[in-house]
Design a protein around this motif. Structure first.
Motif, mmCIF file in Angstrom:
data_model
loop_
_atom_site.group_PDB
_atom_site.id
_atom_site.type_symbol
_atom_site.label_atom_id
_atom_site.label_comp_id
_atom_site.label_asym_id
_atom_site.label_seq_id
_atom_site.Cartn_x
_atom_site.Cartn_y
_atom_site.Cartn_z
ATOM 1 N N PRO A 181 5.409 -39.251 11.598
ATOM 2 C CA PRO A 181 6.663 -39.106 10.859
ATOM 3 C C PRO A 181 7.342 -40.474 10.766
ATOM 4 O O PRO A 181 7.309 -41.254 11.720
ATOM 5 C CB PRO A 181 7.484 -38.144 11.740
ATOM 6 N N ASN A 182 7.914 -40.767 9.634
ATOM 7 C CA ASN A 182 8.599 -42.037 9.384
ATOM 8 C C ASN A 182 7.648 -43.217 9.258
ATOM 9 O O ASN A 182 8.075 -44.370 9.366
ATOM 10 C CB ASN A 182 9.656 -42.322 10.456
ATOM 11 N N ALA A 183 6.344 -42.945 9.040
ATOM 12 C CA ALA A 183 5.445 -44.041 8.687
ATOM 13 C C ALA A 183 5.891 -44.609 7.349
ATOM 14 O O ALA A 183 6.386 -43.884 6.478
ATOM 15 C CB ALA A 183 4.010 -43.544 8.605
ATOM 16 N N PRO A 184 5.746 -45.923 7.131
ATOM 17 C CA PRO A 184 6.254 -46.527 5.897
ATOM 18 C C PRO A 184 5.428 -46.120 4.681
ATOM 19 O O PRO A 184 4.222 -45.854 4.777
ATOM 20 C CB PRO A 184 6.129 -48.021 6.181
ATOM 21 N N THR A 185 6.075 -46.072 3.555
ATOM 22 C CA THR A 185 5.440 -45.828 2.257
ATOM 23 C C THR A 185 5.981 -46.856 1.272
ATOM 24 O O THR A 185 6.915 -47.604 1.581
ATOM 25 C CB THR A 185 5.755 -44.414 1.741
ATOM 26 N N ALA A 186 5.402 -46.855 0.077
ATOM 27 C CA ALA A 186 5.931 -47.737 -0.960
ATOM 28 C C ALA A 186 7.393 -47.397 -1.263
ATOM 29 O O ALA A 186 8.224 -48.284 -1.501
ATOM 30 C CB ALA A 186 5.084 -47.635 -2.226
#
Length: 355
Positions: free
Chosen positions: A187-192
């Motif tokens: 959860p809260n892993a970065p994305t574009a």
């Protein structure tokens, strides 16, 4: 749960363990090591070989287009419920970098946004000697398995949380390993889109100081023309990239309208809504020309009462339409933003005026 309550919960539940921290400072079995013996090392980027004593983002931001000189400021979202993510994870250190830090000096640094470890033993226990660590994550006590010899020989990075909002405890996982070229399944892993949101806060737009006629004083019941020449406002594009990943995003702010607030109820705006649209050439309104004194301007204001020593505050705010595109063919819209500038307006009361 507050940090103090968490600390009491951890101590009561665990007692003496291989690696245990309470109240944000780490503790371990055996004699306590001095955690205040030296000044924490400075922050650095992912190529540095030190651990920062405070967690700051390593996202790289650059302005790709738009004005760079003059006075400017950040935009405010028109959606009061929208805000960038409070926290996310980023790659921080290679195995070699973490080994050097852990086995050199006091080894004082952040292992999560709100937890610091002081003393070599804490770092070597978990990242070199495979001892488990315990952390309170999302209101639950979690055991995190240790690593063997810092994962030397493996290709990847140790990741750590970054909290934009200091009150956010949603990225408290102890610094962890992720193979190169992969994004953590967290959860809260970065994305574009995370980067697009981050760039939103970095967009700088120019002051909204409008042209006026008359300039020094307006006259009761006669319109004041308001305009901005073409080219004054341009699209502003900001790029955000997360080092050691393939993630990037470009957030673009496009000016679409100017809104006028006269600063008093004793006034009327043109158009009545106060919203002046931006013309195709980038200008706003129409410049005043001689002979237009009593005509209705496409963008302007008419004051109905004179000022009495204290000027009215004419505010002009530009609405910026925000969109983004990013890695993996992603993209979309973000809430519009506004930036406001206020100018003093003195209003005189005379029956006639020559322009």
């Amino acid at each position: 749960m507050t940090p103090a309550r968490r600390a009491m919960g951890w101590s009561a539940a665990l007692g003496a363990t291989a690696v245990l921290w309470t109240g944000g400072i780490a503790h371990a079995d055996g004699p306590a090591e001095d955690t205040t013996a030296s000044t924490p090392p400075p922050s650095g980027d992912a190529n540095d070989q030190e651990v920062s004593a405070s967690v700051t983002s390593r996202i790289k931001v650059s302005q790709m287009s738009g004005p760079t000189g003059g006075n400017s400021g950040t935009i405010s979202s028109t959606d009061v419920n929208w805000e960038p993510p409070p926290c996310w994870y980023e790659p921080v250190y290679t195995p070699e970098q973490l080994k050097k830090f852990s086995e050199t000096g006091v080894a004082l640094g952040q292992v999560s946004p709100h937890t610091s470890w002081g003393g070599q033993k804490l770092w070597t226990d978990h990242y070199r000697d495979s001892k488990d660590a315990y952390n309170y994550e999302d209101e639950s006590l979690v055991t995190r398995k240790g690593y063997e010899n810092y994962n030397l020989g493996k290709d990847g990075y140790f990741w750590r949380g970054v909290a934009r909002d200091e009150d956010s405890y949603d990225c408290e996982r102890v610094m962890f390993w992720q193979d190169a070229g992969e994004i953590p399944d967290e959860p809260n892993a970065p994305t574009a889109e995370t980067l697009a949101d981050y760039a939103y806060d970095k967009v700088k737009v120019p002051d909204t100081k409008v042209e006026l006629k008359p300039q020094a004083k307006s006259t009761v019941n006669l319109p004041t023309w308001v305009w901005l020449d073409k080219g004054t406002f341009q699209d502003v594009k900001v790029r955000a990239e997360l080092p050691n990943t393939d993630l990037w995003a470009e957030t673009t702010a496009k000016p679409v309208a100017l809104h006028l607030e006269p600063g008093t109820d004793d006034a009327e705006t043109f158009p009545a809504s106060g919203d002046c649209q931006i013309n195709d050439d980038g200008s706003i309104g129409t410049p005043y020309t001689k002979g237009n004194a009593e005509k209705t301007p496409p963008c302007g204001v008419r004051y109905l009462r004179a000022t009495n020593g204290k000027p009215y505050g004419l505010s002009a705010s530009v609405t910026w339409q925000i969109s983004w595109e990013g890695s993996g063919g992603t993209g979309g819209d973000l809430p519009n933003g506004t930036f406001e500038t206020t100018q003093d307006m003195n209003v005189q009361e005379i029956q006639s005026i020559n322009r």
